[in-house]
Write a protein that holds these residues in place. Structure first.
Motif, short mmCIF file in Angstrom:
data_model
loop_
_atom_site.label_atom_id
_atom_site.label_comp_id
_atom_site.label_asym_id
_atom_site.label_seq_id
_atom_site.Cartn_x
_atom_site.Cartn_y
_atom_site.Cartn_z
N THR A 1 0.44 0.99 4.75
CA THR A 1 0.29 0.69 3.41
C THR A 1 1.06 2.03 2.57
O THR A 1 0.64 3.16 2.87
N TYR A 2 1.72 1.75 1.61
CA TYR A 2 2.41 2.83 0.89
C TYR A 2 2.38 2.47 -0.55
O TYR A 2 2.21 1.43 -0.99
N GLU A 3 2.48 3.63 -1.22
CA GLU A 3 2.72 3.22 -2.88
C GLU A 3 4.14 3.26 -3.39
O GLU A 3 5.01 3.81 -2.77
N PHE A 4 4.20 2.50 -4.30
CA PHE A 4 5.66 2.56 -5.13
C PHE A 4 5.19 2.26 -6.54
O PHE A 4 4.36 1.72 -7.09
N ASP A 5 6.31 2.63 -7.25
CA ASP A 5 6.22 2.54 -8.72
C ASP A 5 7.26 1.39 -9.11
O ASP A 5 8.47 1.18 -8.62
N TRP A 6 6.87 0.57 -10.11
CA TRP A 6 7.42 -0.49 -10.58
C TRP A 6 6.89 -0.81 -12.03
O TRP A 6 5.86 -1.00 -12.30
N ASN A 7 7.96 -0.79 -12.68
CA ASN A 7 7.79 -1.37 -14.51
C ASN A 7 6.52 -0.37 -14.98
O ASN A 7 5.96 -0.78 -15.89
N GLY A 8 6.75 0.73 -14.76
CA GLY A 8 6.05 2.10 -15.21
C GLY A 8 4.55 1.90 -14.78
O GLY A 8 3.85 2.85 -15.16
N ARG A 9 4.46 1.26 -13.72
CA ARG A 9 2.90 1.43 -12.89
C ARG A 9 3.12 1.52 -11.57
O ARG A 9 4.04 1.46 -10.93
N ARG A 10 1.89 2.28 -11.03
CA ARG A 10 1.92 2.36 -9.43
C ARG A 10 1.10 1.13 -8.57
O ARG A 10 0.16 0.76 -9.08
N PHE A 11 1.89 1.03 -7.62
CA PHE A 11 1.26 -0.01 -6.99
C PHE A 11 0.95 0.22 -5.41
O PHE A 11 1.66 1.17 -5.08
N SER A 12 0.25 -0.53 -4.61
CA SER A 12 0.29 -0.23 -3.16
C SER A 12 0.73 -1.57 -2.36
O SER A 12 0.39 -2.78 -2.68
N ALA A 13 1.80 -1.23 -1.69
CA ALA A 13 2.49 -2.35 -0.85
C ALA A 13 1.56 -2.48 0.40
O ALA A 13 1.66 -1.89 1.48
N ASP A 14 0.39 -3.62 0.18
CA ASP A 14 -0.46 -3.41 1.33
C ASP A 14 -0.50 -4.91 2.06
O ASP A 14 -1.16 -4.84 3.05
#
Length: 539
Positions: free
Chosen positions: A483-496
């Motif tokens: 699992t890693y984190e990424f930024d999209w549309n001004g927010r932080r997400f986790s690709a889980d």
């Protein structure tokens, strides 16, 4: 406050002067290339002075034409000029005021700076401001007339592109390739407004006056006139969702690319331009957008120099020279008072400017909150209708045709999966020309994510989709330690989560991976990366 108190204070309020606020309307910045920068700068100054002369209500002083500092006062049509020479640098700046001819208490202010720096082309920048007590400023931004004279006499460059008074016409495939290069140029600083012709043989759009539009946006936007033959090449390159054709118009903002979000680069449909009223609304919106972008994408003090900063620097240099020359106390005191007066004006101007930016921020925040609320309501309604169709035994996705190539995939997602699944820019880049060859399989997986997987996540069934078989040899699984984190549309997400094919292969032509997460706020699947296997510590 009680009504009696309001009634008691209303006569006093009516006698108080209305608060005047200064609004920045637009900015222009560029360079003037040539073998003799000093001569070019001098020619540009001459054009600006002739423009100022027509608006000053009299005759500018002799110092103006000698390129020296001066102040000219003429019943509100005031002009101030500063010439700042220090070492090998030479800055000429002017600020002119011009009361509006139709609206009382509205005053237009224009600031222009022409600069010479060692071994560089002559620099040019301008600001248009307006001071007014109006609560709502309703204007159609238009760059000052001297911009046209500078462009025609001295040439003006923005980024790598030369400005043009007239719209640029694109008729052939070769012309279209030039436009494509301009659209995806990462150094482009101005929006390009592409207006298309519906029929061959037309000289201009039937309702949009592209020549007038080009003059109005000179220095803050480019206008392109695209003939039908050239629109096909645009569609072939970017897909129909990012293209424009058939009498429609579209703005391509700086930063546009093959994987850009088509909804950011607004499209005005041909039927919205059928009438004179519709064309007038579109024209007004284009001019307002170009003006707003000119402020957002230029930095004050770097790209555009404010007149107050140059005036204060000049007064500071004058004070230093008087001290070095051991001038009389009265002369030094007068210089100090001049500088104090200038600094006070600058502080007042900055305070007014700050109020304006805060007001604009509040408006933009309110618009963003309303747009987000409307988007969520629309998504909820679409989901309701989709559920109703499924309850009746219909499958909205049953007859969806799969894309035939990777080039078609982004447009296919925008058309078939909009509101349900979105590709991040990183996923767009990964799918542009990957080594994995089976685009149809990848599209089927994306469709599964946008339908069955999304439905499960909306209903709270995240765990139930682990190790689910999507099609033969392809499963959906948790990323676990990857699992890693990424930024999209001004927010932080986790690709889980990720979709993977079996066989434990690392061969990029056969290895499929689609990394994603679910965004509960927008109720969309967000695809972070595809279709290749990500490099991790384990690999």
């Amino acid at each position: 406050m009680s009504n009696s108190m309001i009634d008691a204070l209303s006569p006093l309020a009516s006698r108080m002067p209305r608060v005047v606020r200064e609004h920045e309307v637009l900015r222009v910045a560029g360079g003037m290339p040539g073998d003799d920068p000093a001569a070019i700068a001098n020619a540009a100054v001459g054009e600006i002075l002739r423009w100022a002369q027509k608006r000053c209500g009299g005759q500018l002083p002799r110092e103006a034409w000698q390129r020296e500092s001066f102040d000219y006062l003429s019943g509100g049509r005031n002009s101030s000029c500063v010439r700042l020479q220090s070492g090998t640098s030479d800055l000429w700046a002017i600020r002119t005021d011009d009361p509006d001819k139709t609206v009382a208490e509205r005053v237009w202010t224009t600031e222009v700076v022409v600069g010479l720096l060692p071994d560089q082309p002559a620099k040019f920048s301008a600001r248009l401001l307006v001071s007014t007590p109006e609560d709502e400023l309703q204007i159609e931004p238009h760059t000052p007339g001297f911009i046209q004279q500078v462009v025609q006499k001295c040439r003006l460059i923005s980024g790598q592109k030369q400005l043009s008074v007239s719209p640029t016409v694109y008729e052939t495939d070769a012309d279209a390739e030039d436009l494509i290069d301009d659209l995806i140029d990462p150094s482009r600083q101005l929006p390009i407004f592409v207006v298309t012709l519906a029929e061959s043989g037309q000289a201009d759009h039937p309702t949009l006056d592209t020549a007038a539009l080009s003059r109005a946006m000179l220095g803050i936007g480019h206008v392109a006139l695209l003939h039908p033959a050239a629109t096909w090449r645009l569609t072939d390159r970017f897909g129909k969702f990012k293209s424009v054709f058939g009498g429609a118009a579209r703005v391509y903002l700086p930063g546009f690319s093959d994987d850009a979000d088509p909804y950011i680069h607004r499209l005005v449909l041909a039927n919205q331009l059928d009438t004179a009223e519709g064309a007038a609304r579109a024209t007004r919106w284009m001019q307002q957008l170009a003006a707003q972008e000119s402020i957002l994408r230029t930095k004050l003090g770097r790209d555009v120099l404010p007149f107050a900063a140059i005036r204060n620097a000049n007064l500071k240099l004058r004070q230093q020279n008087l001290r070095n020359e051991d001038a009389s106390a009265s002369d030094q005191l007068a210089a100090a008072n001049d500088r104090i007066d200038a600094l006070e004006k600058q502080v007042a101007s900055l305070g007014s400017e700050q109020d304006y930016y805060i007001s604009e921020y509040e408006k933009e925040r309110a618009r963003a909150e309303l747009s987000e609320s409307q988007a969520q309501k629309s998504a909820y309604r679409i989901q309701q209708l989709t559920d109703l169709l499924k309850a009746r035994g219909d499958d909205p996705d049953l007859d969806i045709a799969m894309p035939a190539s990777w080039q078609e995939l982004p447009a296919w997602c925008d058309e078939q999966l909009a509101g349900r699944l979105v590709l991040t820019p990183n996923a767009h880049r990964g799918a542009r020309n990957p080594e994995f060859t089976d685009v149809e399989t990848a599209a089927h997986c994306l469709l599964w994510l946008a339908s069955k997987c999304r439905d499960q996540r909306i209903n709270g069934g995240g765990g139930s989709i682990n190790n689910v078989t999507i099609m033969d040899g392809i499963q959906n699984a948790s990323c676990g330690a990857d699992t890693y984190e990424f930024d999209w549309n001004g927010r932080r997400f986790s690709a889980d989560w990720h979709i993977k094919n079996g066989g434990n292969t690392r061969d990029p032509t056969r290895c499929l991976r689609i990394y994603y997460c679910f965004d509960p706020q927008t109720q969309q699947i967000v695809v972070s990366d595809m279709p290749a296997h990500r490099r991790t510590g384990a690999t």
